[in-house]
Enzyme design. Structure first.
Site, short mmCIF file in Angstrom:
data_model
loop_
_atom_site.label_atom_id
_atom_site.label_comp_id
_atom_site.label_asym_id
_atom_site.label_seq_id
_atom_site.Cartn_x
_atom_site.Cartn_y
_atom_site.Cartn_z
N HIS A 19 0.81 -1.23 0.00
CA HIS A 19 0.00 0.00 0.00
C HIS A 19 0.84 1.27 0.00
CE1 HIS A 19 -4.07 -1.73 0.62
NE2 HIS A 19 -3.32 -2.78 0.93
N ASP A 28 3.22 9.40 -0.61
CA ASP A 28 2.06 8.62 -0.22
C ASP A 28 1.85 7.52 -1.26
OD1 ASP A 28 -0.14 8.03 1.42
OD2 ASP A 28 -0.76 10.14 1.51
#
Ligand code: ADQ
Length: 454
Positions: free
Chosen positions: A155, A363
């Protein structure tokens, strides 16, 4: 149809009530819409480390969890996962606090997970393992003779090979990825960097499709961006527009524009620069004073890691400085809170905002950006300001894209967003919505499971 088994470090138990911040559970729940097993850590610490698996049934999903011992928690979770891998994979080599005993703890917990999970598996199960805490789990399952299809999804970002080289015993960790039939990454950039590290560190040559041939089989690297349930979120936001919380927020704004930021309180999210940028807006563009309020919801996270405590102190100080300098008796420029909010409340607040500020330094994807877009009213939408270093930026070009390392650039983008005419806002948001309604949590799960079945 094969049963789907999801494995993640933390299992979101149906018995847990209330708001919790974190992106993973939002995206992957869809994989279990036809039932299955969700396995992982309960979130609890118990004295006897290797306690039995506890099971809870909810609908057609079984949640199976184990506790961690205090030592496991310190070494595996606080230590290697969140003080070595997290900073490394967010390009923050200076924040790495590596200890060999943490690395041992990390592999030991992965072995414990493997031993407990292997007993739960049926021969036809398709096993999908999530995130940086559990990279070696696949290899440990293989060692126990598990022959099921095994997939892994990272992720967080992957780093260029030259950064990965800083990880002590990184070769062992990288080799562990090859136990999976499919390795999923959020973006093409992360996939390129992953394959490049495999080439440089392991000396392997992937084919043009990201296929790696190993002694035991093959492993394929794919880019598969995560999304949200955009329809569901949009409907929730439209309804929440009239909720008591949104009404209270709007009445407290007395007609001022709202700038909103929603994050876990994490150094990867670029919060100090964002605060600086907002202070600079009030300094450089005095026309916005008393006309705009910035609400930053930064839910506390990983409070046992010292870097997170330092960040909290820094933000407290910065928020105090801005408000001390610019507040009027009837106007607080920056509202900063560290409690999580329910998703419904967030949805209503996003919709009420003129500007969404999403400026992480790095991110993997960033689901807040997608939630902000889904929540907008298409007649009078807000403007998204998005860091070019969020995975989401690969796909969301019509946002105002900024370099989060330059607060002045964020300041200018906030100013531009506040004065942007309605037709331009509508135009940009319509294009953004088309993407967010296409690349969803459902498409993410469907694509990954299809790749894993292939
Ligand atoms: P996170 O780093 O947790 O996720 P993100 O993708 O933005 O980051 O997801 C955060 C989620 O938590 C969102 O659904 C948001 O609404 C919620 N949240 C954040 N702050 C909250 C608050 N104060 N109150 C309540 N809810 C809050 C990791 C990676 C990301 C990746 C996701 C999914 O770091 O890059 O996008 O996993 O893959």
């Amino acid at each position: 149809m094969a049963r789907v088994v999801i494995v993640s470090n933390r299992v979101p138990l149906p018995t847990e009530r209330g708001a919790r911040a974190g992106g993973l559970a939002v995206g992957i729940a869809d994989a279990l819409k036809d039932g299955g097993l969700w396995f992982g850590w309960s979130g609890g610490i118990s004295r006897s480390a290797r306690n039995p698996v506890r099971k809870v049934e909810s609908g057609s999903v079984t949640y199976a969890t184990i506790d961690l011992s205090q030592e496991d928690y310190d070494r595996f979770y606080v230590g290697y996962a969140n003080s070595t891998l997290w900073p490394l994979l967010h390009f923050r080599l200076g924040l790495i606090d590596f200890k060999r005993e943490d690395l041992e703890g990390y592999f030991s917990v992965n072995r414990t997970f493997a031993a407990a999970l292997a007993l739960e598996l049926h021969p036809d199960d398709v096993v999908w393992i999530h995130d940086y805490h559990l990279i070696p789990l696949g290899a440990e399952l293989r060692r126990l003779g598990v022959r099921n299809r095994l997939g892994f999804f990272l992720h967080v970002p992957f780093v260029p090979a030259s950064l990965f080289a800083a990880l002590p015993q990184g070769e062992t960790l990288l080799r562990a990825f090859l136990a999976y039939d499919v390795v999923g990454l959020q973006t093409e950039e992360h996939r390129r960097d992953f394959l490049d590290a495999v080439k440089q560190v392991l000396g392997m040559e992937p084919d043009g499709d990201g296929l790696l041939v190993t002694a035991d089989g093959t492993s394929r690297a794919i880019a598969n961006p995560i999304g949200i349930d955009a329809r569901g979120f949009a409907a929730m936001a439209a309804k929440a527009e009239r909720s008591p919380e949104t009404r209270r927020l709007l009445s407290s704004l007395v007609g001022r524009d709202l700038v909103i930021g929603v994050d876990r309180l994490d150094y990867s999210k670029g919060l100090p620069n964002r605060f600086t940028a907002f202070g600079k807006l009030l300094h450089d563009f005095p026309q916005h004073r008393q006309k705009v309020s910035y609400l930053q919801v930064a839910a506390k996270s990983r409070e046992d890691v010292s870097e997170y405590q330092a960040l909290r102190r820094e933000l407290d100080r910065k928020a105090g400085n801005i408000n001390g300098r610019y507040a009027e008796f009837d106007w607080v420029p920056l509202r900063y809170m560290t409690r999580p909010m329910t998703r419904t409340t967030l949805a209503g607040f996003y919709r009420a905002a003129r500007v969404g500020l999403v400026t992480p330094l790095r991110d993997g994807m960033n689901l807040v950006a997608k939630e902000f877009i889904a929540a907008q009213d298409h007649n009078d939408p807000g403007v998204l300001i998005l860091s070019r270093f969020a995975g989401a930026a690969e796909d969301l070009e019509e946002a105002l894209i900024v370099n989060p390392y330059d607060p002045a650039e964020i300041t200018e983008a906030i100013h531009q967003a506040l004065i942007m005419p309605q037709d331009e806002r509508q135009d940009r948001m319509a294009r953004l919505r088309a993407r967010v309604f296409t690349v969803t949590a459902e498409s993410y799960c469907r694509n990954f499971l299809a790749a894993l079945a292939a």
